[in-house]
Design an enzyme around this catalytic site. Structure first.
Site, PDB file in Angstrom:
ATOM      1  N   ASN A 132       0.822  -1.219   0.000  1.00  0.00           N
ATOM      2  CA  ASN A 132       0.000   0.000   0.000  1.00  0.00           C
ATOM      3  C   ASN A 132       0.853   1.266   0.000  1.00  0.00           C
ATOM      4  O   ASN A 132       0.585   2.209  -0.747  1.00  0.00           O
ATOM      5  CB  ASN A 132      -0.938   0.007   1.211  1.00  0.00           C
ATOM      6  CG  ASN A 132      -1.914  -1.151   1.171  1.00  0.00           C
ATOM      7  OD1 ASN A 132      -1.990  -1.861   0.164  1.00  0.00           O
ATOM      8  ND2 ASN A 132      -2.652  -1.366   2.251  1.00  0.00           N
ATOM      9  N   THR A 164     -14.124  38.658 -31.374  1.00  0.00           N
ATOM     10  CA  THR A 164     -14.922  38.245 -30.218  1.00  0.00           C
ATOM     11  C   THR A 164     -16.196  37.655 -30.826  1.00  0.00           C
ATOM     12  O   THR A 164     -16.647  38.130 -31.879  1.00  0.00           O
ATOM     13  CB  THR A 164     -15.285  39.419 -29.275  1.00  0.00           C
ATOM     14  OG1 THR A 164     -16.090  40.347 -30.000  1.00  0.00           O
ATOM     15  CG2 THR A 164     -14.052  40.126 -28.730  1.00  0.00           C
ATOM     16  N   HIS A 165     -16.717  36.612 -30.214  1.00  0.00           N
ATOM     17  CA  HIS A 165     -17.890  35.905 -30.766  1.00  0.00           C
ATOM     18  C   HIS A 165     -17.615  35.396 -32.182  1.00  0.00           C
ATOM     19  O   HIS A 165     -18.534  35.261 -32.981  1.00  0.00           O
ATOM     20  CB  HIS A 165     -19.138  36.801 -30.782  1.00  0.00           C
ATOM     21  CG  HIS A 165     -19.392  37.508 -29.493  1.00  0.00           C
ATOM     22  ND1 HIS A 165     -20.124  36.965 -28.465  1.00  0.00           N
ATOM     23  CD2 HIS A 165     -18.950  38.717 -29.042  1.00  0.00           C
ATOM     24  CE1 HIS A 165     -20.159  37.825 -27.453  1.00  0.00           C
ATOM     25  NE2 HIS A 165     -19.441  38.879 -27.774  1.00  0.00           N
ATOM     26  N   SER A 188      -6.907  13.317 -48.628  1.00  0.00           N
ATOM     27  CA  SER A 188      -8.128  12.494 -48.610  1.00  0.00           C
ATOM     28  C   SER A 188      -7.961  11.385 -49.635  1.00  0.00           C
ATOM     29  O   SER A 188      -7.307  11.582 -50.659  1.00  0.00           O
ATOM     30  CB  SER A 188      -9.324  13.364 -48.959  1.00  0.00           C
ATOM     31  OG  SER A 188     -10.342  12.591 -49.542  1.00  0.00           O
ATOM     32  N   LYS A 201      -7.713  17.840 -51.164  1.00  0.00           N
ATOM     33  CA  LYS A 201      -7.769  18.039 -49.718  1.00  0.00           C
ATOM     34  C   LYS A 201      -6.397  18.095 -49.047  1.00  0.00           C
ATOM     35  O   LYS A 201      -5.480  17.380 -49.400  1.00  0.00           O
ATOM     36  CB  LYS A 201      -8.588  16.929 -49.049  1.00  0.00           C
ATOM     37  CG  LYS A 201     -10.068  16.981 -49.318  1.00  0.00           C
ATOM     38  CD  LYS A 201     -10.750  18.255 -48.823  1.00  0.00           C
ATOM     39  CE  LYS A 201     -10.934  18.285 -47.330  1.00  0.00           C
ATOM     40  NZ  LYS A 201     -11.894  17.310 -46.854  1.00  0.00           N
ATOM     41  N   ASN A 242      -5.750  18.197 -45.039  1.00  0.00           N
ATOM     42  CA  ASN A 242      -6.488  18.244 -43.771  1.00  0.00           C
ATOM     43  C   ASN A 242      -5.556  18.432 -42.571  1.00  0.00           C
ATOM     44  O   ASN A 242      -4.451  17.901 -42.555  1.00  0.00           O
ATOM     45  CB  ASN A 242      -7.267  16.938 -43.579  1.00  0.00           C
ATOM     46  CG  ASN A 242      -8.309  16.729 -44.670  1.00  0.00           C
ATOM     47  OD1 ASN A 242      -8.854  17.693 -45.201  1.00  0.00           O
ATOM     48  ND2 ASN A 242      -8.560  15.485 -45.013  1.00  0.00           N
ATOM     49  N   GLU A 291      -6.669  18.314 -35.343  1.00  0.00           N
ATOM     50  CA  GLU A 291      -7.967  17.712 -35.000  1.00  0.00           C
ATOM     51  C   GLU A 291      -7.796  16.623 -33.939  1.00  0.00           C
ATOM     52  O   GLU A 291      -8.611  16.497 -33.020  1.00  0.00           O
ATOM     53  CB  GLU A 291      -8.626  17.118 -36.244  1.00  0.00           C
ATOM     54  CG  GLU A 291      -9.130  18.187 -37.205  1.00  0.00           C
ATOM     55  CD  GLU A 291      -9.508  17.615 -38.561  1.00  0.00           C
ATOM     56  OE1 GLU A 291     -10.060  16.509 -38.626  1.00  0.00           O
ATOM     57  OE2 GLU A 291      -9.225  18.286 -39.568  1.00  0.00           O
ATOM     58  N   TYR A 349      -6.551   1.965   2.209  1.00  0.00           N
ATOM     59  CA  TYR A 349      -6.386   1.452   0.848  1.00  0.00           C
ATOM     60  C   TYR A 349      -7.572   0.579   0.449  1.00  0.00           C
ATOM     61  O   TYR A 349      -8.090  -0.205   1.246  1.00  0.00           O
ATOM     62  CB  TYR A 349      -5.095   0.626   0.732  1.00  0.00           C
ATOM     63  CG  TYR A 349      -4.912   0.036  -0.663  1.00  0.00           C
ATOM     64  CD1 TYR A 349      -4.357   0.786  -1.688  1.00  0.00           C
ATOM     65  CD2 TYR A 349      -5.358  -1.258  -0.959  1.00  0.00           C
ATOM     66  CE1 TYR A 349      -4.216   0.273  -2.968  1.00  0.00           C
ATOM     67  CE2 TYR A 349      -5.233  -1.781  -2.239  1.00  0.00           C
ATOM     68  CZ  TYR A 349      -4.661  -1.012  -3.241  1.00  0.00           C
ATOM     69  OH  TYR A 349      -4.535  -1.519  -4.506  1.00  0.00           O
ATOM     70  N   GLN A 361      -6.200   0.855  -7.568  1.00  0.00           N
ATOM     71  CA  GLN A 361      -5.360   0.324  -8.647  1.00  0.00           C
ATOM     72  C   GLN A 361      -5.750   0.946  -9.995  1.00  0.00           C
ATOM     73  O   GLN A 361      -4.944   0.991 -10.916  1.00  0.00           O
ATOM     74  CB  GLN A 361      -5.512  -1.205  -8.690  1.00  0.00           C
ATOM     75  CG  GLN A 361      -4.738  -1.899  -9.770  1.00  0.00           C
ATOM     76  CD  GLN A 361      -4.678  -3.403  -9.522  1.00  0.00           C
ATOM     77  OE1 GLN A 361      -4.010  -3.857  -8.605  1.00  0.00           O
ATOM     78  NE2 GLN A 361      -5.390  -4.168 -10.315  1.00  0.00           N
TER      79      GLN A 361
HETATM   80  N1  ARG Z   1      -1.463  -3.396  -7.592  1.00  0.00           N
HETATM   81  C1  ARG Z   1      -1.870  -2.711  -6.435  1.00  0.00           C
HETATM   82  C2  ARG Z   1      -2.314  -1.273  -6.802  1.00  0.00           C
HETATM   83  O1  ARG Z   1      -1.986  -0.854  -7.816  1.00  0.00           O
HETATM   84  C3  ARG Z   1      -0.774  -2.650  -5.431  1.00  0.00           C
HETATM   85  C4  ARG Z   1      -1.221  -2.500  -4.032  1.00  0.00           C
HETATM   86  C5  ARG Z   1      -1.875  -3.738  -3.548  1.00  0.00           C
HETATM   87  N2  ARG Z   1      -2.296  -3.623  -2.201  1.00  0.00           N
HETATM   88  C6  ARG Z   1      -3.196  -4.461  -1.659  1.00  0.00           C
HETATM   89  N3  ARG Z   1      -3.515  -4.268  -0.425  1.00  0.00           N
HETATM   90  N4  ARG Z   1      -3.757  -5.421  -2.359  1.00  0.00           N
HETATM   91  O2  ARG Z   1      -2.987  -0.629  -6.052  1.00  0.00           O
END
Ligand code: ARG
Length: 460
Positions: free
Chosen positions: A110, A155-156, A277, A283, A285, A290, A317, A322
Site C-alpha cells: 500500500n 470576439t464571438h 483524402s 484536400k 487536412n 484535430e 487502501y 489500482q
Molecule cells: N497493484 C496494487 C495497486 O496498484 C498494489 C497495491 C496492492 N495492495 C493491496 N492491499 N492489495 O494498487
C-alpha cells in the site's frame, strides 16, 4: 508466479479472478521506481538495525542487477505475476535466496505503490514541463516572425479589432507558461514520501522515514499514515494539470484548423503535418490539430475517472485505487504525444500576411478607433459610440467602408470630424496605438516576447 499474500487463504484464485485482479500489464512501467524504492528501503532497514549490513548489501546488489537485466532485456517482466511489486520481490528472492524475504519488513504494497507512483509522476512532470517549454519556444519564434502582421482580432468569432498575429500567438504562450507553473506547484505536492506508512497504521519497527525519503529525493514525508496510503489527490491534481493543458492545446488546435480553411486562409501547415483524402485530391487536412482537439476528451475522461474512483472510498487502501494507474498513464501518454506533434507543427507553419490584412480591412474593425477619435475631440465615449454605430450602419446601407466615406459625409454625423480621422482609423495605426501594457502594438508584443524568453531562460 506465486502470491505474496497466501496468509489466511489458500492463495488459489480462479484464473478469471486472477486476470481481473492483476495489474502488471500496466504497472510494469513502474519497475525503475519500484527497484529504487526497494533499494532505499533495504538501506533504511540496515541503518536502523532491523536487518544486517550484509543482508542489505545482498538485497541492494540483487536489486541493482535486476534493474540492469530488465534494462538490457536479459530479464523480461513476467506478466503472470500479480503486479510489479510481486515480480521484483519474487525475482529477487529466487536469485538471492531467503534474504530476499526480508525486504518487505516494515513495508506494505500500500505504501510501496503510492511511493512508486509519486516517484514516477515526479519524473513525468519534469518531462512534460520540458515539452511545454519547447512548444512555448516554437510559438514565441513564430510570434517574433509575425509580430507586425496585422490580422483581425475576434470576439464571438466576429471581427472585433485589429491585432497582430504575433500578439494572438503569444496569448497561447502565456497560457502554456501558466501550465508549466501549475505542473511545478503540483510537483511540490507529489514530492512527499508516503513510504513508512506501511499498510495504514505505521509500524512497530524503529524505522527512519526521513532517511528513506531523503534517499529517494523527496522533500518530506506524509504526516498521517492513513492519509499516506489513501491519498491520490496528487493523481487527480496531476491529471487536472494535464486537462487544462489539453484545453489550451485544443483551443489552439481549433484555431489552426479554422485558419487553415479556405474561408480564412490565414495559415498553411507544412505538408508533413497534414494529411490528404483518399477520394478528394484537393484536400489538405489538419488531422494533427484535430487529433489534439479530439484527444483532449480522453484526458478529461481520465480526470473524471479518477475523481469518480475516489469519491466513495472509505479509508484506507481499497483495490479500486489500482484504477488510478491506467488513467494517469493514459493522460501522460496523450499529453506527451500532443506536445510532441504540436511544437514542430507550429514551427513549420506559414502565415499569410496579405490575406490576414485583407480580412482585417473588412468588417469595420476600426469602428472603436473612430469612436476614440471623437472622444479625443471632446465627445463623451457613449455618444461617440452611438454616432459611430450610425456611421457603420450608413456605410453598410450605401456599400461604403469607413476608409472610403468622404469627409463631408462624416461631417453630417459630427462636426468634430476632420481630415486627420483617416490616419486615426488606418489599420496599422490602430494596431500601433495600442501601447497599453500587454496590448497589441508591435512594441508591446516585443516586450511580451522578452518576458517569455526570460521565463524560459533563453536569454539572460
Ligand atoms: N497493484 C496494487 C495497486 O496498484 C498494489 C497495491 C496492492 N495492495 C493491496 N492491499 N492489495 O494498487
Amino acid at each position: 508466479m506465486g502470491k505474496l499474500w497466501q496468509g489466511r487463504t489458500s492463495g488459489k484464485v480462479s484464473k478469471i479472478a486472477d486476470d481481473f485482479n492483476s495489474s502488471i500489464k500496466f504497472d510494469k512501467r513502474l519497475f525503475k521506481e519500484d527497484i529504487a524504492g526497494s533499494i532505499a528501503h533495504a538501506k533504511m532497514l540496515a541503518k536502523c538495525g532491523i536487518i544486517s549490513d550484509c543482508d542489505a548489501a545482498i538485497l541492494t546488489d540483487g536489486l541493482a542487477v535486476i534493474l540492469d537485466d530488465i534494462m538490457s532485456g536479459a530479464l523480461t517482466i513476467d506478466e503472470t505475476a500479480e503486479d510489479i511489486h510481486t515480480f521484483i520481490e519474487e525475482t529477487l528472492t529466487n536469485r538471492v535466496g531467503d534474504v530476499g524475504k526480508k525486504l518487505h519488513t516494515a513495508r506494505s504494497r500500500n505504501d510501496q505503490v503510492a511511493l512508486d507512483l509519486r516517484m514516477h509522476l515526479k519524473a513525468e512532470t519534469t518531462e512534460i514541463k520540458d515539452k511545454i517549454a519547447a512548444l512555448v519556444g516554437a510559438i514565441t519564434c513564430k510570434a517574433e516572425e509575425y509580430k507586425d502582421a496585422v490580422c483581425p482580432g475576434y470576439t464571438h468569432l466576429q471581427r472585433a479589432q485589429p491585432i497582430t498575429f504575433g500578439h494572438h500567438l503569444l496569448a497561447y504562450a502565456f497560457m502554456l507558461l501558466r501550465d508549466m507553473d501549475r505542473f511545478s506547484d503540483c510537483f511540490d505536492r507529489i514530492n512527499v514520501s508516503p513510504i513508512g506508512s506501511c499498510a495504514l497504521a505505521g509500524t512497530t519497527y524503529n524505522t527512519d522515514r526521513q532517511f528513506e525519503a531523503k534517499e529517494l529525493g523527496f522533500n518530506g514525508v506524509s504526516q498521517n499514515s492513513i492519509d499516506g496510503v489513501s491519498d491520490r489527490d496528487f493523481v487527480a491534481e496531476f491529471i487536472f494539470c494535464c486537462s487544462l493543458l489539453q484545453a489550451h492545446l485544443s483551443r489552439f488546435a481549433e484555431e489552426i484548423i479554422l485558419w487553415s480553411s479556405w474561408e480564412f486562409k490565414f495559415i498553411t501547415l507544412a505538408d508533413e503535418f497534414t494529411t490528404g483524402s483518399s477520394i478528394m485530391p484537393q484536400k489538405k487536412n489538419s488531422d494533427m490539430a484535430e487529433l489534439v482537439r479530439g484527444k483532449t476528451g480522453r484526458v478529461y475522461g481520465d480526470l473524471t475517472g479518477i475523481l469518480t474512483v475516489l469519491k466513495g472510498l472509505p479509508l484506507a487502501y481499497n483495490k479500486d485505487m489500482q484504477e488510478d494507474k491506467e488513467l494517469v498513464f493514459d493522460a501522460v501518454d496523450t499529453v506527451k504525444m500532443c506536445l510532441d506533434v504540436f511544437a514542430p507543427m507550429v514551427k513549420t507553419m506559414t502565415a499569410h500576411k496579405e490575406s490576414m490584412r485583407a480580412a482585417a480591412s473588412k468588417g469595420f474593425i476600426n469602428a472603436t478607433d473612430l469612436a476614440d477619435y471623437l472622444v479625443k475631440k471632446g465627445e463623451p465615449f457613449r455618444s461617440a459610440y452611438k454616432t459611430c454605430g450610425e456611421i457603420v450602419s450608413y456605410c453598410i446601407q450605401n456599400g461604403k467602408t469607413l476608409e472610403t466615406l468622404a469627409l463631408d459625409e462624416y461631417k453630417k454625423f459630427s462636426d468634430k470630424f476632420n481630415d486627420d480621422l483617416y490616419s486615426a482609423i488606418d489599420i496599422s495605426n490602430c494596431v500601433n496605438k495600442r501601447v497599453s501594457e500587454g496590448g497589441t502594438a508591435v512594441a508591446s508584443v516585443e516586450k511580451q516576447i522578452v518576458e517569455i524568453k526570460l521565463k524560459l531562460n533563453i536569454i539572460h
